[in-house]
Design a protein around this motif. Sequence first.
Motif, PDB file in Angstrom:
ATOM      1  N   ALA A 274       0.707  -1.372   0.114  1.00 38.88           N
ATOM      2  CA  ALA A 274       0.052  -0.140   0.268  1.00 38.88           C
ATOM      3  C   ALA A 274       0.601   1.045   0.128  1.00 38.88           C
ATOM      4  O   ALA A 274       0.388   2.375  -0.530  1.00 38.88           O
ATOM      5  CB  ALA A 274      -1.177   0.190   1.303  1.00 38.88           C
ATOM      6  N   TYR A 275       1.975   1.334   0.588  1.00 42.39           N
ATOM      7  CA  TYR A 275       3.002   2.846   0.984  1.00 42.39           C
ATOM      8  C   TYR A 275       3.683   2.816  -1.157  1.00 42.39           C
ATOM      9  O   TYR A 275       3.636   3.693  -0.955  1.00 42.39           O
ATOM     10  CB  TYR A 275       4.645   2.480   2.012  1.00 42.39           C
ATOM     11  CG  TYR A 275       3.551   2.227   2.943  1.00 42.39           C
ATOM     12  CD1 TYR A 275       3.420   3.519   3.573  1.00 42.39           C
ATOM     13  CD2 TYR A 275       2.958   0.923   3.963  1.00 42.39           C
ATOM     14  CE1 TYR A 275       2.467   3.696   4.596  1.00 42.39           C
ATOM     15  CE2 TYR A 275       2.976   1.138   5.174  1.00 42.39           C
ATOM     16  CZ  TYR A 275       2.344   2.571   6.199  1.00 42.39           C
ATOM     17  OH  TYR A 275       1.576   2.106   7.199  1.00 42.39           O
ATOM     18  N   ASP A 276       4.087   1.685  -1.399  1.00 45.28           N
ATOM     19  CA  ASP A 276       4.177   1.845  -2.920  1.00 45.28           C
ATOM     20  C   ASP A 276       3.623   2.600  -4.359  1.00 45.28           C
ATOM     21  O   ASP A 276       3.594   3.289  -4.475  1.00 45.28           O
ATOM     22  CB  ASP A 276       4.679   0.117  -3.999  1.00 45.28           C
ATOM     23  CG  ASP A 276       5.783  -0.764  -2.862  1.00 45.28           C
ATOM     24  OD1 ASP A 276       7.628   0.019  -1.855  1.00 45.28           O
ATOM     25  OD2 ASP A 276       5.925  -1.828  -2.937  1.00 45.28           O
ATOM     26  N   ILE A 277       2.177   1.871  -3.815  1.00 45.52           N
ATOM     27  CA  ILE A 277       1.272   2.922  -3.977  1.00 45.52           C
ATOM     28  C   ILE A 277       0.496   3.647  -4.142  1.00 45.52           C
ATOM     29  O   ILE A 277       0.469   4.514  -4.933  1.00 45.52           O
ATOM     30  CB  ILE A 277       0.038   1.307  -4.213  1.00 45.52           C
ATOM     31  CG1 ILE A 277      -0.376  -0.012  -5.148  1.00 45.52           C
ATOM     32  CG2 ILE A 277      -1.296   1.984  -4.936  1.00 45.52           C
ATOM     33  CD1 ILE A 277      -0.640  -1.146  -4.499  1.00 45.52           C
ATOM     34  N   ALA A 278       0.358   3.946  -2.434  1.00 42.51           N
ATOM     35  CA  ALA A 278       0.608   5.934  -1.875  1.00 42.51           C
ATOM     36  C   ALA A 278       1.528   6.322  -2.911  1.00 42.51           C
ATOM     37  O   ALA A 278       1.338   7.765  -3.100  1.00 42.51           O
ATOM     38  CB  ALA A 278       0.463   6.035  -0.648  1.00 42.51           C
ATOM     39  N   ASP A 279       2.768   5.970  -3.083  1.00 45.23           N
ATOM     40  CA  ASP A 279       4.066   7.092  -3.161  1.00 45.23           C
ATOM     41  C   ASP A 279       3.972   6.777  -4.493  1.00 45.23           C
ATOM     42  O   ASP A 279       3.871   8.050  -5.140  1.00 45.23           O
ATOM     43  CB  ASP A 279       5.078   6.177  -3.121  1.00 45.23           C
ATOM     44  CG  ASP A 279       5.789   6.251  -1.859  1.00 45.23           C
ATOM     45  OD1 ASP A 279       5.222   7.518  -0.908  1.00 45.23           O
ATOM     46  OD2 ASP A 279       6.903   5.753  -1.361  1.00 45.23           O
ATOM     47  N   ALA A 280       3.277   6.204  -5.744  1.00 45.10           N
ATOM     48  CA  ALA A 280       3.243   6.038  -7.594  1.00 45.10           C
ATOM     49  C   ALA A 280       2.051   7.112  -7.129  1.00 45.10           C
ATOM     50  O   ALA A 280       2.206   7.923  -8.062  1.00 45.10           O
ATOM     51  CB  ALA A 280       2.671   4.913  -7.814  1.00 45.10           C
ATOM     52  N   VAL A 281       0.577   7.294  -6.526  1.00 46.53           N
ATOM     53  CA  VAL A 281      -0.418   7.908  -6.781  1.00 46.53           C
ATOM     54  C   VAL A 281       0.225   9.723  -6.472  1.00 46.53           C
ATOM     55  O   VAL A 281      -0.294  10.393  -6.854  1.00 46.53           O
ATOM     56  CB  VAL A 281      -1.720   7.322  -6.170  1.00 46.53           C
ATOM     57  CG1 VAL A 281      -2.580   8.489  -5.584  1.00 46.53           C
ATOM     58  CG2 VAL A 281      -2.389   6.368  -6.089  1.00 46.53           C
ATOM     59  N   SER A 282       0.528   9.360  -4.821  1.00 45.76           N
ATOM     60  CA  SER A 282       1.162  10.735  -4.630  1.00 45.76           C
ATOM     61  C   SER A 282       2.452  11.283  -5.811  1.00 45.76           C
ATOM     62  O   SER A 282       1.955  12.821  -6.167  1.00 45.76           O
ATOM     63  CB  SER A 282       2.173  10.675  -3.971  1.00 45.76           C
ATOM     64  OG  SER A 282       1.361  10.398  -2.203  1.00 45.76           O
ATOM     65  N   LYS A 283       2.934  10.332  -6.794  1.00 44.37           N
ATOM     66  CA  LYS A 283       3.993  11.159  -7.731  1.00 44.37           C
ATOM     67  C   LYS A 283       2.698  11.963  -8.386  1.00 44.37           C
ATOM     68  O   LYS A 283       3.485  12.703  -9.300  1.00 44.37           O
ATOM     69  CB  LYS A 283       5.018  10.393  -8.267  1.00 44.37           C
ATOM     70  CG  LYS A 283       5.889  10.834  -7.331  1.00 44.37           C
ATOM     71  CD  LYS A 283       6.868   9.599  -7.148  1.00 44.37           C
ATOM     72  CE  LYS A 283       7.873   8.924  -6.017  1.00 44.37           C
ATOM     73  NZ  LYS A 283       9.179   8.251  -6.176  1.00 44.37           N
ATOM     74  N   SER A 284       2.241  10.955  -9.334  1.00 44.23           N
ATOM     75  CA  SER A 284       1.304  10.940  -9.964  1.00 44.23           C
ATOM     76  C   SER A 284       0.396  12.166 -10.208  1.00 44.23           C
ATOM     77  O   SER A 284      -0.230  12.977 -10.727  1.00 44.23           O
ATOM     78  CB  SER A 284       0.914  10.101 -10.669  1.00 44.23           C
ATOM     79  OG  SER A 284      -0.641   9.234 -10.620  1.00 44.23           O
TER      80      SER A 284
END
Length: 158
Positions: A50-60
């Motif tokens: 979930a942290y990997d996904i949160a980071d990716a969504v935060s960047k996009s």
Amino acid sequence: MAHAHDHHEPQGAELALAAQTTLEKSGEQWTSMRASVYEALAGFAKPASAYDIADAVSKSEGRRVAANSVYRILDLFVGANLAHKVESANAYIANAHPDCLHDCIFLVCDNCGQTTHLDDDRITGGVRNAARAAGFSPVRPVIEVRGTCAACEPVPAR
């Protein structure tokens, strides 16, 4: 590996549309945040936390997205068959065929983390039958096989 049937595995926009259709059929809305989380999840080649996904969504998105929000969406996705949870890694992968319900068999490489999802109804049916015979009501079996993938397997010496 035996399959009960073959699957067309959509990718990219076609996969996102299949996920959206499946979620909406379950009575849920396909919000922009859910679309962003699904797009990020589907973009990972290996199971993602979930942290990997949160980071990716935060960047996009250009704004901070909390992992707690992502966890809630991932739980919804797992329940709606849009994603699978690799329990031993506490990570998620997008379901390549969200409109088809199967129990999960994962082959997890201990070396590189590559995870392959198999559909073999004979094996999972056997697990369900064994559980019932033991007086247990299985909801959704998840089988994880840990080992080494073909790419990481050492080449035998000549």
